[in-house]
Design a protein around this motif. Structure first.
Motif, PDB file in Angstrom:
ATOM      1  N   LEU A 187      12.292 -41.167 -63.563  1.00  0.00           N
ATOM      2  CA  LEU A 187      13.349 -41.835 -62.809  1.00  0.00           C
ATOM      3  C   LEU A 187      14.526 -40.916 -62.510  1.00  0.00           C
ATOM      4  O   LEU A 187      15.332 -41.211 -61.627  1.00  0.00           O
ATOM      5  CB  LEU A 187      13.843 -43.073 -63.568  1.00  0.00           C
ATOM      6  CG  LEU A 187      12.772 -44.146 -63.800  1.00  0.00           C
ATOM      7  CD1 LEU A 187      13.338 -45.269 -64.636  1.00  0.00           C
ATOM      8  CD2 LEU A 187      12.233 -44.670 -62.490  1.00  0.00           C
ATOM      9  N   LEU A 188      14.626 -39.814 -63.221  1.00  0.00           N
ATOM     10  CA  LEU A 188      15.721 -38.869 -62.991  1.00  0.00           C
ATOM     11  C   LEU A 188      15.408 -37.993 -61.786  1.00  0.00           C
ATOM     12  O   LEU A 188      14.246 -37.802 -61.426  1.00  0.00           O
ATOM     13  CB  LEU A 188      15.936 -38.000 -64.232  1.00  0.00           C
ATOM     14  CG  LEU A 188      16.422 -38.738 -65.481  1.00  0.00           C
ATOM     15  CD1 LEU A 188      16.490 -37.782 -66.657  1.00  0.00           C
ATOM     16  CD2 LEU A 188      17.778 -39.374 -65.243  1.00  0.00           C
ATOM     17  N   PRO A 189      16.427 -37.410 -61.136  1.00  0.00           N
ATOM     18  CA  PRO A 189      16.174 -36.529 -59.987  1.00  0.00           C
ATOM     19  C   PRO A 189      15.368 -35.297 -60.398  1.00  0.00           C
ATOM     20  O   PRO A 189      15.430 -34.858 -61.543  1.00  0.00           O
ATOM     21  CB  PRO A 189      17.570 -36.125 -59.513  1.00  0.00           C
ATOM     22  CG  PRO A 189      18.546 -36.784 -60.399  1.00  0.00           C
ATOM     23  CD  PRO A 189      17.831 -37.604 -61.402  1.00  0.00           C
ATOM     24  N   LYS A 190      14.632 -34.749 -59.435  1.00  0.00           N
ATOM     25  CA  LYS A 190      13.730 -33.633 -59.739  1.00  0.00           C
ATOM     26  C   LYS A 190      14.455 -32.385 -60.224  1.00  0.00           C
ATOM     27  O   LYS A 190      13.890 -31.578 -60.948  1.00  0.00           O
ATOM     28  CB  LYS A 190      12.887 -33.289 -58.518  1.00  0.00           C
ATOM     29  CG  LYS A 190      11.902 -34.380 -58.193  1.00  0.00           C
ATOM     30  CD  LYS A 190      10.886 -33.943 -57.189  1.00  0.00           C
ATOM     31  CE  LYS A 190       9.899 -35.075 -56.974  1.00  0.00           C
ATOM     32  NZ  LYS A 190       8.767 -34.696 -56.192  1.00  0.00           N
ATOM     33  N   ASP A 191      15.711 -32.202 -59.846  1.00  0.00           N
ATOM     34  CA  ASP A 191      16.438 -31.009 -60.260  1.00  0.00           C
ATOM     35  C   ASP A 191      17.164 -31.187 -61.592  1.00  0.00           C
ATOM     36  O   ASP A 191      17.802 -30.263 -62.085  1.00  0.00           O
ATOM     37  CB  ASP A 191      17.418 -30.566 -59.172  1.00  0.00           C
ATOM     38  CG  ASP A 191      18.422 -31.667 -58.826  1.00  0.00           C
ATOM     39  OD1 ASP A 191      18.242 -32.801 -59.287  1.00  0.00           O
ATOM     40  OD2 ASP A 191      19.374 -31.369 -58.078  1.00  0.00           O
ATOM     41  N   SER A 192      17.052 -32.357 -62.199  1.00  0.00           N
ATOM     42  CA  SER A 192      17.731 -32.635 -63.462  1.00  0.00           C
ATOM     43  C   SER A 192      17.014 -31.944 -64.625  1.00  0.00           C
ATOM     44  O   SER A 192      15.788 -31.945 -64.694  1.00  0.00           O
ATOM     45  CB  SER A 192      17.769 -34.141 -63.717  1.00  0.00           C
ATOM     46  OG  SER A 192      18.283 -34.406 -64.998  1.00  0.00           O
TER      47      SER A 192
END
Length: 132
Positions: A43-48
């Motif tokens: 669920l977190l952004p891919k760059d996180s």
């Protein structure tokens, strides 16, 4: 005992959260595991940086003992630079079949003919007007 490094699903309905675990391949997906090696939160952004967390040293230790990572976990390891990138089959599911390709070609040919006819019809009145 065949050990695999895989994802075990957690979280509630429509809110997935995964643990990266070393587990006996015969155990259930979310069942008993030997050791927890990391987490994955889609669920977190891919760059996180919090999206995928792994204990790389433990994973390398398990791989040296013969554990096999699943496809998804091996992609995480490739992104982290732990494992060399594998060559995968590039399925051509998105490409149309023979008949659909033939229909598309016929449709394109008819459209090209119609465009040529329209261009010829547009040129003919312009030539008549220039002659007068």
């Amino acid at each position: 005992m065949a050990v695999s490094i895989r994802l075990a699903r957690g979280g509630s309905k429509k809110r997935p959260f995964y643990r990266i675990v070393a587990a006996d391949s015969r155990m259930a997906r979310d069942g008993r595991y030997i050791e927890r090696l990391g987490t994955y939160n889609p669920l977190l952004p891919k760059d996180s940086e919090e999206r995928v967390k792994m204990d790389v040293e433990k994973i390398q230790e398990w791989i040296s003992k013969g554990a096999k990572p699943t496809d998804r976990v091996s992609r995480f390891l490739e992104a982290a630079g732990v494992v060399e990138k594998k060559e995968r089959a590039n399925m051509k599911k998105a490409q149309p079949g023979k008949k659909a390709a033939e229909r598309a070609e016929e449709k394109a040919a008819k459209a090209a003919e119609a465009a040529e006819a329209a261009a010829a019809a547009a040129e003919a009145p312009a030539e008549d007007a220039a002659a007068e």
